[in-house]
Scaffold this motif. Structure first.
Motif, short mmCIF file in Angstrom:
data_model
loop_
_atom_site.label_atom_id
_atom_site.label_comp_id
_atom_site.label_asym_id
_atom_site.label_seq_id
_atom_site.Cartn_x
_atom_site.Cartn_y
_atom_site.Cartn_z
N TRP A 116 41.41 36.86 46.10
CA TRP A 116 40.64 37.49 45.03
C TRP A 116 41.39 38.67 44.41
N ARG A 117 42.23 39.32 45.19
CA ARG A 117 43.09 40.37 44.60
C ARG A 117 44.07 39.76 43.61
N VAL A 171 40.84 41.20 41.19
CA VAL A 171 39.68 41.96 41.65
C VAL A 171 40.12 42.93 42.75
N ASP A 172 39.78 44.20 42.57
CA ASP A 172 40.10 45.22 43.57
C ASP A 172 39.03 45.18 44.66
N VAL A 173 39.34 44.50 45.75
CA VAL A 173 38.40 44.32 46.85
C VAL A 173 39.15 44.53 48.16
N LEU A 216 32.06 41.51 43.61
CA LEU A 216 33.17 40.94 42.84
C LEU A 216 32.88 40.95 41.35
N ASP A 263 31.11 42.93 39.63
CA ASP A 263 31.23 44.29 39.08
C ASP A 263 32.69 44.70 38.90
N ARG A 264 33.59 44.03 39.61
CA ARG A 264 35.00 44.42 39.59
C ARG A 264 35.91 43.43 38.88
N LEU A 265 35.34 42.41 38.29
CA LEU A 265 36.16 41.42 37.58
C LEU A 265 36.94 42.09 36.46
N PRO A 266 38.20 41.69 36.30
CA PRO A 266 38.97 42.27 35.18
C PRO A 266 38.38 41.84 33.85
#
Length: 81
Positions: free
Chosen positions: A49-50, A54-56, A74, A76-79
Motif C-alpha cells: 500500500w505504500r 498511501v502513508d501507512v 487508507l 483518508d490517505r489516498l494520494p
C-alpha cells in the motif's frame, strides 16, 4: 512502477490473497489477526500500500485490524491526482 489505485475491494482482495481465502469470506468487521494475518503478512500489506502511495504503518494497521477500519484509514490517505 505503475500501480492500480486502491479501492475497498482491492484491499479486500489483497488481504484474502495473503490468507488464502476468497475475498467474499473477508467480512468488513472481522478481526483479521484472528483469521491468521500475522506480522509478516501485515508488513507485506504495508509495503504494497505504500507503493500505491498511501502513508501507512504497521502500527496503524495492527491497532485496528478490521477491513472497515483499514479502509477508513487508507481512504483518508489516498494520494490525490
Amino acid at each position: 512502477m505503475t500501480t492500480t489505485p486502491l479501492t475497498r475491494e482491492s484491499v479486500r482482495a489483497d488481504i484474502a490473497a495473503l490468507l488464502g481465502e476468497s475475498p467474499a469470506d473477508i467480512a468488513d468487521d472481522v478481526d483479521l489477526l484472528l483469521l491468521g494475518l500475522d506480522s509478516i503478512r501485515l508488513m507485506t500489506l504495508v509495503e504494497r500500500w505504500r507503493r500505491a502511495g498511501v502513508d501507512v504503518s504497521f502500527v496503524d494497521l495492527a491497532e485496528r485490524p478490521t477491513l472497515a477500519d483499514w479502509w477508513r484509514l487508507l481512504a483518508d490517505r489516498l494520494p490525490t491526482a
